[in-house]
Design a protein around this motif. Structure first.
Motif, PDB file in Angstrom:
ATOM      1  N   PRO A  92       0.806  -1.229   0.000  1.00 50.47           N
ATOM      2  CA  PRO A  92       0.000   0.000   0.000  1.00 50.47           C
ATOM      3  C   PRO A  92       0.838   1.278   0.000  1.00 50.47           C
ATOM      4  N   GLU A  93       0.218   2.334  -0.489  1.00 46.64           N
ATOM      5  CA  GLU A  93       0.833   3.661  -0.417  1.00 46.64           C
ATOM      6  C   GLU A  93       0.843   4.078   1.047  1.00 46.64           C
ATOM      7  N   LEU A  94       1.980   4.551   1.519  1.00 53.20           N
ATOM      8  CA  LEU A  94       2.137   4.882   2.930  1.00 53.20           C
ATOM      9  C   LEU A  94       1.905   6.362   3.162  1.00 53.20           C
ATOM     10  N   ARG A  95       1.074   6.663   4.145  1.00 51.98           N
ATOM     11  CA  ARG A  95       0.864   8.043   4.584  1.00 51.98           C
ATOM     12  C   ARG A  95       1.248   8.102   6.058  1.00 51.98           C
ATOM     13  N   PHE A  96       2.242   8.914   6.353  1.00 46.47           N
ATOM     14  CA  PHE A  96       2.715   9.036   7.728  1.00 46.47           C
ATOM     15  C   PHE A  96       1.943  10.129   8.442  1.00 46.47           C
ATOM     16  N   ILE A  97       1.501   9.806   9.651  1.00 44.59           N
ATOM     17  CA  ILE A  97       0.730  10.734  10.467  1.00 44.59           C
ATOM     18  C   ILE A  97       1.431  10.847  11.818  1.00 44.59           C
ATOM     19  N   LYS A  98       1.582  12.077  12.280  1.00 39.96           N
ATOM     20  CA  LYS A  98       2.260  12.318  13.558  1.00 39.96           C
ATOM     21  C   LYS A  98       1.352  11.900  14.707  1.00 39.96           C
ATOM     22  N   ASP A  99       1.903  11.092  15.585  1.00 36.69           N
ATOM     23  CA  ASP A  99       1.181  10.607  16.759  1.00 36.69           C
ATOM     24  C   ASP A  99       1.800  11.248  17.990  1.00 36.69           C
ATOM     25  N   GLY A 100       1.030  12.002  18.701  1.00 36.21           N
ATOM     26  CA  GLY A 100       1.554  12.714  19.857  1.00 36.21           C
ATOM     27  C   GLY A 100       1.354  11.989  21.167  1.00 36.21           C
ATOM     28  N   SER A 101       1.137  10.687  21.135  1.00 36.75           N
ATOM     29  CA  SER A 101       0.841   9.959  22.371  1.00 36.75           C
ATOM     30  C   SER A 101       2.017   9.938  23.338  1.00 36.75           C
ATOM     31  N   MET A 102       3.257   9.867  22.830  1.00 34.65           N
ATOM     32  CA  MET A 102       4.410   9.870  23.733  1.00 34.65           C
ATOM     33  C   MET A 102       4.529  11.220  24.444  1.00 34.65           C
ATOM     34  N   ALA A 103       4.351  12.305  23.715  1.00 37.57           N
ATOM     35  CA  ALA A 103       4.423  13.637  24.316  1.00 37.57           C
ATOM     36  C   ALA A 103       3.277  13.835  25.302  1.00 37.57           C
ATOM     37  N   TYR A 104       2.105  13.322  24.956  1.00 42.04           N
ATOM     38  CA  TYR A 104       0.953  13.427  25.846  1.00 42.04           C
ATOM     39  C   TYR A 104       1.198  12.638  27.130  1.00 42.04           C
ATOM     40  N   GLY A 105       1.746  11.437  26.995  1.00 44.38           N
ATOM     41  CA  GLY A 105       2.060  10.615  28.163  1.00 44.38           C
ATOM     42  C   GLY A 105       3.086  11.282  29.064  1.00 44.38           C
ATOM     43  N   GLU A 106       4.085  11.909  28.453  1.00 45.09           N
ATOM     44  CA  GLU A 106       5.103  12.625  29.225  1.00 45.09           C
ATOM     45  C   GLU A 106       4.473  13.796  29.976  1.00 45.09           C
ATOM     46  N   LYS A 107       3.553  14.501  29.329  1.00 44.39           N
ATOM     47  CA  LYS A 107       2.885  15.630  29.961  1.00 44.39           C
ATOM     48  C   LYS A 107       2.070  15.159  31.165  1.00 44.39           C
ATOM     49  N   ASP A 109       2.574  12.414  32.947  1.00 44.27           N
ATOM     50  CA  ASP A 109       3.527  12.006  33.988  1.00 44.27           C
ATOM     51  C   ASP A 109       4.067  13.211  34.749  1.00 44.27           C
ATOM     52  N   ARG A 110       4.366  14.286  34.019  1.00 48.64           N
ATOM     53  CA  ARG A 110       4.890  15.497  34.647  1.00 48.64           C
ATOM     54  C   ARG A 110       3.843  16.113  35.575  1.00 48.64           C
ATOM     55  N   ILE A 111       2.587  16.140  35.142  1.00 51.22           N
ATOM     56  CA  ILE A 111       1.520  16.703  35.975  1.00 51.22           C
ATOM     57  C   ILE A 111       1.329  15.867  37.233  1.00 51.22           C
ATOM     58  N   ILE A 112       1.352  14.543  37.097  1.00 49.50           N
ATOM     59  CA  ILE A 112       1.191  13.666  38.255  1.00 49.50           C
ATOM     60  C   ILE A 112       2.351  13.854  39.232  1.00 49.50           C
ATOM     61  N   SER A 113       3.561  13.968  38.705  1.00 51.22           N
ATOM     62  CA  SER A 113       4.725  14.184  39.572  1.00 51.22           C
ATOM     63  C   SER A 113       4.604  15.499  40.331  1.00 51.22           C
ATOM     64  N   GLU A 114       4.134  16.546  39.643  1.00 53.37           N
ATOM     65  CA  GLU A 114       3.958  17.836  40.306  1.00 53.37           C
ATOM     66  C   GLU A 114       2.899  17.758  41.399  1.00 53.37           C
TER      67      GLU A 114
END
Length: 121
Positions: A92-107, A109-114
């Motif tokens: 298939p033709e590949l279309r890449f889409i940015k997934d922000g789940s890692m950045a969201y998870g980090e955010k 984690d940071r809120i929980i730590s705070e």
């Protein structure tokens, strides 16, 4: 693509695309970010197109954006490499889409730590 075959095929696509990025593409583009993860693959039932969700983690946001653009520009190369590995009539033709789940998870984690730090005080 739903069903067991679709899930299996999506898993194979994720694995093979990850190895292509880590191997041949990184050899050609050493400026790629250190952590590039293929988080999900959605393949159309007719195998004509596929959405590949990519998560790029880097402390330098400019380098992360450049890495994603390099992936998008090299979609044809990755497709050609996939055709050498996968036993499919058409890749298939590949279309890449940015997934922000890692950045969201980090955010999160940071809120929980705070919050935990506030509770301790």
């Amino acid at each position: 693509m739903k069903g067991i075959r679709g899930e299996r095929l999506a898993g194979e696509f994720r694995k093979e695309i990850s190895s292509i990025i880590a191997g041949k593409l990184r050899g050609s583009y050493p400026q790629l970010s250190a952590i590039i993860s293929v988080t999900e693959a959605e393949i159309a039932p007719d195998l004509k197109s596929a959405k590949i969700y990519i998560s790029v983690y880097d402390t330098d946001l400019t380098r992360a954006d450049n890495s994603f653009e390099i992936l998008k520009e090299n979609a044809g190369f990755i497709r050609r490499e996939l055709s050498k590995v996968m036993r499919l009539r058409t890749v298939p033709e590949l279309r890449f889409i940015k997934d922000g789940s890692m950045a969201y998870g980090e955010k999160i984690d940071r809120i929980i730590s705070e919050l935990e730090e506030e509770d301790e005080q």
